[in-house]
Design a protein around this motif. Structure first.
Motif, mmCIF file in Angstrom:
data_model
loop_
_atom_site.group_PDB
_atom_site.id
_atom_site.type_symbol
_atom_site.label_atom_id
_atom_site.label_comp_id
_atom_site.label_asym_id
_atom_site.label_seq_id
_atom_site.Cartn_x
_atom_site.Cartn_y
_atom_site.Cartn_z
ATOM 1 N N ARG A 24 -2.849 -10.203 12.252
ATOM 2 C CA ARG A 24 -1.820 -9.391 12.224
ATOM 3 C C ARG A 24 -1.647 -8.277 13.213
ATOM 4 N NH1 ARG A 24 -5.178 -8.929 7.648
ATOM 5 N NH2 ARG A 24 -4.643 -6.592 7.086
ATOM 6 N N GLY A 45 4.422 -4.083 9.981
ATOM 7 C CA GLY A 45 3.393 -4.739 9.368
ATOM 8 C C GLY A 45 4.534 -6.353 10.164
ATOM 9 N N SER A 49 -0.834 -8.386 7.733
ATOM 10 C CA SER A 49 -0.481 -7.121 7.598
ATOM 11 C C SER A 49 1.211 -7.077 6.261
ATOM 12 C CB SER A 49 -0.157 -6.089 9.008
ATOM 13 O OG SER A 49 -1.456 -6.743 9.646
ATOM 14 N N LYS A 51 1.184 -7.980 4.179
ATOM 15 C CA LYS A 51 0.823 -7.578 2.173
ATOM 16 C C LYS A 51 0.198 -5.793 2.502
ATOM 17 C CE LYS A 51 -3.261 -8.482 -0.685
ATOM 18 N NZ LYS A 51 -4.358 -9.176 -0.871
ATOM 19 N N THR A 52 0.132 -5.329 3.618
ATOM 20 C CA THR A 52 0.059 -3.774 3.051
ATOM 21 C C THR A 52 1.497 -3.293 3.301
ATOM 22 O OG1 THR A 52 -1.455 -3.615 4.497
ATOM 23 C CG2 THR A 52 -1.088 -1.871 4.550
ATOM 24 N N THR A 55 1.927 -3.852 -0.770
ATOM 25 C CA THR A 55 2.133 -2.572 -1.059
ATOM 26 C C THR A 55 2.368 -1.132 -1.833
ATOM 27 O OG1 THR A 55 -0.189 -2.156 -0.270
ATOM 28 C CG2 THR A 55 0.137 -4.026 -1.003
ATOM 29 N N TYR A 106 -2.814 6.580 3.976
ATOM 30 C CA TYR A 106 -2.113 5.767 2.502
ATOM 31 C C TYR A 106 -3.300 6.467 0.740
ATOM 32 C CZ TYR A 106 -0.660 2.584 5.600
ATOM 33 O OH TYR A 106 0.219 2.031 6.980
ATOM 34 N N GLN A 109 -6.613 3.849 0.727
ATOM 35 C CA GLN A 109 -7.235 3.133 1.898
ATOM 36 C C GLN A 109 -8.535 2.339 2.481
ATOM 37 O OE1 GLN A 109 -5.046 5.834 4.898
ATOM 38 N NE2 GLN A 109 -6.493 5.070 6.585
ATOM 39 N N THR A 110 -8.082 1.485 2.420
ATOM 40 C CA THR A 110 -9.568 0.296 3.263
ATOM 41 C C THR A 110 -9.799 0.460 4.454
ATOM 42 O OG1 THR A 110 -8.093 -1.658 3.769
ATOM 43 C CG2 THR A 110 -7.991 -1.576 1.476
ATOM 44 N N GLU A 113 -7.422 -1.289 6.827
ATOM 45 C CA GLU A 113 -6.091 -0.334 7.469
ATOM 46 C C GLU A 113 -5.962 0.396 7.974
ATOM 47 O OE1 GLU A 113 -3.855 -1.280 3.140
ATOM 48 O OE2 GLU A 113 -4.953 0.507 2.740
#
Length: 259
Positions: A24, A45, A49, A51-52, A55, A106, A109-110, A113
């Motif tokens: 990633r 990404g 990454s 995937k981020t 989204t 974001y 946000q995780t 991330e």
């Protein structure tokens, strides 16, 4: 991860020196820290990454000042590369404020991330959060109207985890400011088109892929054409170049590890 003695190009001028491809990674542009009040942004990404990036269609992406003022970013488009790269092109919904430091955020946000939203500060010798500082300029430096590109060669280099393959173009009369190149590649046989923004590397454009990722891939045999639309970080562009035609880099490679 173990360092080895070569550098290979991901796309967009990013350098890697790892024995194994990571799973990633996120890159943020502009690379310059000083921006205008109407700058655009690219978030790219790699591998998982991506995937981020995908989204972003369903999330709020925004800039937050040190005074907690928020500027939302509109997702103008999401571009899918052909080899483990995806990028989002974003622009502010309202003009930024002058002489202000903004951090990228974001919604929802995780922690992972948040950890990715850092870059290496070579002066401080440490990682720091991604940020930009505005000037009082409403627009950034315009590009030189004399900017031209010339085809140089195709090239394949074999590494332990796979080859890099690219068509290389020389840049002439480039301005000193950061330039983004909207790059459109068409497989002439299938008429399939792939579009991605790339940056220069050593005053050249490398159209293709590195050992682990890249915007463009090639078959063992085939013909391709490409054109470029240079723009500054505000998105103000020059006219698109002519179409350049070239053969698959693997056609002159003895290893023949094409796709």
């Amino acid at each position: 991860m173990k360092k080895i003695t070569f550098l290979f190009l991901l796309i967009f001028g990013i350098k890697f020196a790892y024995a194994d491809c990571d799973t990633r990674g996120i890159s943020f542009f502009p690379e310059t820290k000083e921006i205008s009040l109407n700058s655009m942004f690219i978030i790219q990404g790699y591998a998982f990454s991506q995937k981020t990036i995908n989204t972003f269609r369903d999330r709020t992406i925004y800039l937050e000042s040190e005074n907690r003022e928020i500027i939302k970013l509109n997702v103008k488009e999401i571009l899918n590369g052909q080899m483990d790269l995806t990028q989002a092109i974003l622009c502010p919904l309202t003009e930024l404020k002058p002489y202000t430091k903004y951090y990228l955020k974001y919604s929802n946000q995780t922690e992972k991330e948040s950890n990715e939203m850092r870059h290496w500060n070579s002066d401080k010798k440490e990682y720091e959060k991604v940020f930009w500082k505005t000037t009082n300029k409403k627009s950034w430096a315009t590009l030189s109207s004399n900017l031209t590109l010339e085809f140089d060669k195709t090239e394949v280099i074999h590494y332990g985890c796979g080859p890099s393959a690219k068509a290389i173009f020389n840049i002439k009369n480039k301005s000193s400011s950061e330039v983004w190149y909207k790059t459109e590649v068409i497989d002439i046989k299938t008429n399939k088109q792939t579009t991605f923004y790339i940056k220069e590397w050593n005053n050249r454009l490398h159209v293709g892929h590195g050992m682990c990722a890249g915007a463009f891939t090639f078959h063992n045999k085939g013909n391709y054409k490409v054109r470029f639309t240079p723009s500054n970080i505000d998105g103000k562009s020059l006219k698109a170049t002519k179409w350049f035609t070239f053969d698959s880099p693997f056609m002159v490679d003895k290893g023949q590890f094409g796709n």
